[in-house]
Design a protein around this motif. Structure first.
Motif, PDB file in Angstrom:
ATOM      1  N   PHE A  93      -0.782  39.989  51.958  1.00  0.00           N
ATOM      2  CA  PHE A  93       0.054  40.260  52.865  1.00  0.00           C
ATOM      3  C   PHE A  93       0.551  39.173  53.792  1.00  0.00           C
ATOM      4  N   GLY A  94      -0.193  38.407  54.082  1.00  0.00           N
ATOM      5  CA  GLY A  94       0.180  37.173  55.058  1.00  0.00           C
ATOM      6  C   GLY A  94       0.997  36.230  54.621  1.00  0.00           C
ATOM      7  N   PHE A  95       1.199  36.237  53.124  1.00  0.00           N
ATOM      8  CA  PHE A  95       2.205  35.349  52.456  1.00  0.00           C
ATOM      9  C   PHE A  95       3.535  35.480  52.902  1.00  0.00           C
ATOM     10  N   TYR A  96       4.120  36.515  52.926  1.00  0.00           N
ATOM     11  CA  TYR A  96       5.414  37.018  53.278  1.00  0.00           C
ATOM     12  C   TYR A  96       5.818  36.971  54.718  1.00  0.00           C
ATOM     13  N   THR A  97       5.152  36.065  55.462  1.00  0.00           N
ATOM     14  CA  THR A  97       5.449  35.993  56.867  1.00  0.00           C
ATOM     15  C   THR A  97       6.269  34.543  57.174  1.00  0.00           C
ATOM     16  N   ASP A  98       6.735  34.318  58.247  1.00  0.00           N
ATOM     17  CA  ASP A  98       7.193  33.272  58.739  1.00  0.00           C
ATOM     18  C   ASP A  98       6.175  32.061  58.488  1.00  0.00           C
ATOM     19  N   GLN A  99       4.875  32.443  58.774  1.00  0.00           N
ATOM     20  CA  GLN A  99       4.076  31.410  58.826  1.00  0.00           C
ATOM     21  C   GLN A  99       3.347  31.124  57.515  1.00  0.00           C
ATOM     22  N   GLY A 100       3.523  32.060  56.492  1.00  0.00           N
ATOM     23  CA  GLY A 100       2.953  31.854  55.283  1.00  0.00           C
ATOM     24  C   GLY A 100       4.102  31.177  54.592  1.00  0.00           C
ATOM     25  N   LEU A 101       5.423  31.171  54.814  1.00  0.00           N
ATOM     26  CA  LEU A 101       6.615  30.974  53.761  1.00  0.00           C
ATOM     27  C   LEU A 101       6.814  29.398  54.026  1.00  0.00           C
ATOM     28  N   GLU A 102       6.688  29.225  55.546  1.00  0.00           N
ATOM     29  CA  GLU A 102       7.481  27.925  55.872  1.00  0.00           C
ATOM     30  C   GLU A 102       7.082  26.780  54.909  1.00  0.00           C
ATOM     31  N   TYR A 103       5.675  26.488  54.500  1.00  0.00           N
ATOM     32  CA  TYR A 103       5.320  25.355  53.764  1.00  0.00           C
ATOM     33  C   TYR A 103       6.006  25.406  52.296  1.00  0.00           C
ATOM     34  N   TYR A 104       6.538  26.484  52.125  1.00  0.00           N
ATOM     35  CA  TYR A 104       7.087  26.776  50.528  1.00  0.00           C
ATOM     36  C   TYR A 104       8.695  26.658  50.559  1.00  0.00           C
TER      37      TYR A 104
END
Length: 470
Positions: A315-326
């Motif tokens: 669940f933490g992937f689709y957050t601002d923090q999880g997505l920024e690198y990608y």
């Protein structure tokens, strides 16, 4: 645990020995050691003599010299006077006349690049050059014009690196990469077919035309057993039917971990739905049929259901923090690479956000772009009709392997690893296919008879937490 400890100890002893030898004056060293030092100094001199190349650091893991390098690249190769940026790369050196493996991961460099000898590097006992994709981590121009993030611009980055390092290495070159890295290696081959002597592309998707993504839906209708497919569909439906309670669990999780949603998806509800849409894909990308019995039943509690989905799709992937690198990947997917366009028929009436399942949904508003299908159609046509010496490895149970490249018959081949997921590689092929693929690779590289390799040290995209990153 013990084998890892011994490996680390051996590497540290090798570094310590090398440092102690270099500390001795030349007259005190044996002649062979003096000659070895002279060769090492010559390599360093040749690297530093390459225009635009900077040696950032050097270390000596057991049996190799490892360099962190930086190479000045034009921000826009069509207009080189518009400025440059520093592209990060690494070099694992064994011998100036050994084959060179160009590893394009498609993202940033591995966290521990000294341990990331790719499967071709092991099979060939070669040198390895690993390149960080433009716009990832430190390899991003400042200021960044995202129009310069195209497959041709990156292929030209790699072309300049290969041409520069061919002044040092006389052996043959093989390019490789897995998933998005495999795609990147295909694009380089398309634009600069003379740079390397062969390509090994692992689990490389070929989304040549988004509206015709039926292969993905056909894959999910047939993968694994019917009971496993049904169980996964039931998990997705059950989670959406409990949306209010499950989103509350996500919001509590976000509060504990400092997750936000405002820069990308916009809300916890949209983030939740995206994760649920991804759940079956994430399962087959990294799990296997052996994990089917662990799929929770519809009678599972909210907490049990949330924990299982979190473990599979995160669940933490689709957050601002999880997505920024990608963001660079999603920008490329939105503009050129394409993405899986699934129907989700079993979730009709339960999804709330129409058009959510596409890359623009997870990008900041300033980076959302229109898709241009022409680059992928061009690459697909070239691979089918004009390519040569290309080796494609796919996994039978890997969703990303559903839409594949079709190689030309000019000394090119495609193999499927039985029962394998997104970690498919040569070692996981059938015995006959493994022997044939290995022989082909070694023939391209002009290498000696094959040696046994360990599959444990073969890197893929294991740094990627979820199915939407390749």
């Amino acid at each position: 645990m013990r084998s890892r400890y011994l490996t680390a100890l051996a590497a540290s002893l090798a570094v310590a020995t090398a440092l102690s030898l270099h500390a001795l004056p030349a007259a005190a060293r044996p002649a062979a050691q003096v000659a070895s030092a002279a060769t090492q100094d010559d390599l360093l001199d040749r690297l530093t003599a390459i225009p635009g190349l900077t040696v950032v650091s050097e270390s000596q893991p057991g049996g190799y010299r490892f360099f962190v390098l930086s190479f000045a690249q034009p921000v826009d190769h069509r207009h080189p006077r518009r400025g440059t940026f520093q592209q990060r790369l690494t070099l694992l050196h064994r011998s100036a006349d050994a084959p060179v493996v160009l590893f394009t991961g498609g993202y940033g460099l591995p966290v521990n690049p000294t341990a990331s000898r790719t499967e071709p590097t092991q099979l060939l006992d070669g040198n390895q050059v690993s390149v960080e994709h433009r716009f990832f981590r430190s390899s991003r121009p400042a200021p960044a014009d995202w129009d310069d993030l195209t497959i041709w611009q990156e292929a030209t980055d790699e072309h300049r690196i290969v041409q520069a390092l061919k002044t040092v290495y006389s052996g043959r070159w093989i390019q490789t990469g897995a998933s998005k890295g495999g795609m990147t290696s295909v694009y380089h081959r398309r634009f600069y077919p003379g740079d390397v002597d062969g390509v090994v592309a692992y689990v490389a998707p070929n989304d040549r035309l988004n509206p015709l993504d039926h292969e993905y839906d056909r894959f999910f209708a047939a993968v694994g057993s019917e009971s496993c497919r049904t169980a996964l569909e039931n998990v997705q439906r059950e989670a959406l039917q409990r949306r209010d309670r499950m989103v509350a669990l996500l919001e509590a999780d976000a509060a504990r971990n400092g997750y936000t949603f405002t820069r990308t998806l916009g809300s916890a509800d949209r983030s939740f739905e995206m994760t649920i849409l991804d759940t079956a894909w994430a399962f087959w990308q990294y799990a296997s049929a052996a994990d089917c019995p662990a799929v929770p039943p519809v009678t599972a509690t909210d907490e049990e259901l949330y924990a299982w989905i979190d473990n599979v799709a995160f669940f933490g992937f689709y957050t601002d923090q999880g997505l920024e690198y990608y963001w660079p990947y999603y920008y490329q997917a939105a503009t050129q690479l394409g993405w899986p366009d699934l129907e989700f028929r079993h979730l009709r009436g339960l999804v709330r956000h129409r058009g959510l399942y596409q890359p623009n949904s997870v990008l900041p508003a300033a980076l959302r772009s229109r898709h241009d299908a022409r680059p992928m159609l061009d690459v697909d046509h070239w691979v089918r009709t004009r390519s040569e010496r290309m080796l494609f490895i796919y996994g039978e149970n890997d969703p990303w392997s559903a839409e594949r490249f079709t190689p030309n018959r000019r000394d090119s081949h495609l193999y499927v690893a039985p029962g394998s997921n997104h970690g498919a590689n040569i070692s996981r092929l059938s015995e006959a296919d493994r022997a044939a693929a290995t022989a082909t690779l070694r023939r391209w590289a002009g290498a000696q008879p094959a040696q046994r390799i360990s599959t444990a040290a073969i890197p893929g995209d294991d740094m990627l937490p979820d199915r939407r990153t390749r």
